[in-house]
Design a protein around this motif. Structure first.
Motif, mmCIF file in Angstrom:
data_model
loop_
_atom_site.group_PDB
_atom_site.id
_atom_site.type_symbol
_atom_site.label_atom_id
_atom_site.label_comp_id
_atom_site.label_asym_id
_atom_site.label_seq_id
_atom_site.Cartn_x
_atom_site.Cartn_y
_atom_site.Cartn_z
ATOM 1 N N GLN A 89 -4.313 -7.309 8.761
ATOM 2 C CA GLN A 89 -4.489 -8.278 7.678
ATOM 3 C C GLN A 89 -3.810 -7.831 6.396
ATOM 4 N N ALA A 90 -3.806 -6.523 6.143
ATOM 5 C CA ALA A 90 -3.192 -5.976 4.931
ATOM 6 C C ALA A 90 -2.587 -4.619 5.271
ATOM 7 N N SER A 91 -1.567 -4.251 4.537
ATOM 8 C CA SER A 91 -0.930 -2.957 4.789
ATOM 9 C C SER A 91 -1.851 -1.826 4.326
ATOM 10 N N ALA A 92 -1.660 -0.655 4.906
ATOM 11 C CA ALA A 92 -2.451 0.506 4.505
ATOM 12 C C ALA A 92 -2.232 0.819 3.026
ATOM 13 N N SER A 93 -1.020 0.616 2.531
ATOM 14 C CA SER A 93 -0.754 0.907 1.114
ATOM 15 C C SER A 93 -1.492 -0.075 0.208
ATOM 16 N N LEU A 94 -1.629 -1.341 0.616
ATOM 17 C CA LEU A 94 -2.398 -2.298 -0.188
ATOM 18 C C LEU A 94 -3.861 -1.892 -0.243
ATOM 19 N N TRP A 102 -6.857 4.843 -7.668
ATOM 20 C CA TRP A 102 -5.807 3.869 -7.997
ATOM 21 C C TRP A 102 -6.363 2.656 -8.729
ATOM 22 N N CYS A 103 -7.455 2.129 -8.238
ATOM 23 C CA CYS A 103 -7.992 0.875 -8.767
ATOM 24 C C CYS A 103 -8.562 1.023 -10.178
ATOM 25 N N TRP A 104 -9.368 2.047 -10.408
ATOM 26 C CA TRP A 104 -10.018 2.183 -11.702
ATOM 27 C C TRP A 104 -9.015 2.377 -12.845
ATOM 28 N N PRO A 105 -8.050 3.284 -12.739
ATOM 29 C CA PRO A 105 -7.055 3.385 -13.827
ATOM 30 C C PRO A 105 -6.256 2.088 -13.999
ATOM 31 N N GLY A 106 -5.994 1.399 -12.916
ATOM 32 C CA GLY A 106 -5.276 0.131 -13.006
ATOM 33 C C GLY A 106 -6.066 -0.932 -13.736
ATOM 34 N N LEU A 111 -9.384 8.530 -16.198
ATOM 35 C CA LEU A 111 -9.967 9.592 -15.384
ATOM 36 C C LEU A 111 -10.271 10.783 -16.289
ATOM 37 N N LEU A 112 -11.553 11.159 -16.376
ATOM 38 C CA LEU A 112 -11.961 12.303 -17.190
ATOM 39 C C LEU A 112 -12.029 13.585 -16.380
ATOM 40 N N SER A 113 -12.515 13.482 -15.146
ATOM 41 C CA SER A 113 -12.604 14.677 -14.315
ATOM 42 C C SER A 113 -12.573 14.301 -12.840
ATOM 43 N N LEU A 114 -12.146 15.273 -12.072
ATOM 44 C CA LEU A 114 -12.078 15.140 -10.619
ATOM 45 C C LEU A 114 -12.788 16.349 -10.045
ATOM 46 N N ASP A 115 -13.880 16.126 -9.360
ATOM 47 C CA ASP A 115 -14.623 17.227 -8.755
ATOM 48 C C ASP A 115 -13.890 17.629 -7.483
ATOM 49 N N PRO A 116 -13.309 18.839 -7.449
ATOM 50 C CA PRO A 116 -12.516 19.231 -6.271
ATOM 51 C C PRO A 116 -13.348 19.518 -5.026
ATOM 52 N N LEU A 128 -24.566 12.235 5.746
ATOM 53 C CA LEU A 128 -23.331 11.452 5.622
ATOM 54 C C LEU A 128 -22.143 12.391 5.442
ATOM 55 N N PRO A 129 -20.928 11.917 5.713
ATOM 56 C CA PRO A 129 -19.753 12.758 5.481
ATOM 57 C C PRO A 129 -19.651 13.128 3.997
ATOM 58 N N PRO A 130 -19.021 14.266 3.686
ATOM 59 C CA PRO A 130 -18.879 14.676 2.284
ATOM 60 C C PRO A 130 -18.180 13.593 1.461
ATOM 61 N N ALA A 131 -18.615 13.461 0.216
ATOM 62 C CA ALA A 131 -18.063 12.445 -0.678
ATOM 63 C C ALA A 131 -17.307 13.121 -1.823
ATOM 64 N N GLU A 132 -16.256 12.474 -2.281
ATOM 65 C CA GLU A 132 -15.524 12.947 -3.447
ATOM 66 C C GLU A 132 -16.142 12.311 -4.686
ATOM 67 N N ARG A 133 -15.979 12.977 -5.835
ATOM 68 C CA ARG A 133 -16.568 12.457 -7.064
ATOM 69 C C ARG A 133 -15.544 12.521 -8.190
ATOM 70 N N ARG A 134 -15.519 11.457 -8.993
ATOM 71 C CA ARG A 134 -14.653 11.368 -10.150
ATOM 72 C C ARG A 134 -15.467 10.811 -11.310
#
Length: 145
Positions: A89-94, A102-106, A111-116, A128-134
């Motif tokens: 239905q949509a490309s992986a890049s879309l 990508w969406c929030w800065p757009g 972006l203030l911080s990125l928890d590595p 649940l699988p590990p989650a990333e946090r920003r």
């Protein structure tokens, strides 16, 4: 030479016998049923105006549900946003442009911080699988994503 001939014969066999039609479509998941509509001690709100994003997202299958709780420390908010695209239905890049990095800065968020380190999300019934946090901010309003 015999091995090469055998490999070519095997490839020809697969090409002739592989189905040419795409996989049969499956029923899309019921996104609303994934997120609970009630939670003890929480106010639950389901966004009703998401259709305005259909053209941008190129899908009509999405849900956003926000859970709010207030205590002596203040207001605690958790918002879940789920979207689904049928295969092809949509490309992986879309689809990738609608992830937080990508969406929030757009949409004007900084972006203030990125928890590595991914964060484990334990639930009483499973892990649940590990989650990333920003952390993003827009007009002085921070959001943990």
């Amino acid at each position: 030479m015999g091995g090469l001939a055998g490999a070519l014969a095997f490839c020809a066999f697969l090409a002739l016998h592989a189905p040419l039609s795409p996989r049969a479509p499956t029923d899309p998941p019921d996104l609303e049923s994934i997120l609970p509509t009630t939670a003890p001690g929480w106010q639950v709100n389901t966004a009703a105006d998401l259709n305005r994003f259909s053209d941008t997202l190129q899908t009509e299958r999405f849900v956003q549900r926000t859970y709010l709780r207030e205590d002596e420390q203040g207001i605690f908010q958790i918002t879940f946003y789920l979207a689904y695209w049928n295969p092809g239905q949509a490309s992986a890049s879309l689809v990738a442009t609608h992830t937080p990095e990508w969406c929030w800065p757009g949409a004007g968020w900084i972006l203030l911080s990125l928890d590595p380190e991914p964060t484990a999300l334990p639930l009483p019934s499973r892990l649940l699988p590990p989650a990333e946090r920003r952390t993003f901010e827009n007009e002085g309003y921070p959001q943990q994503v």
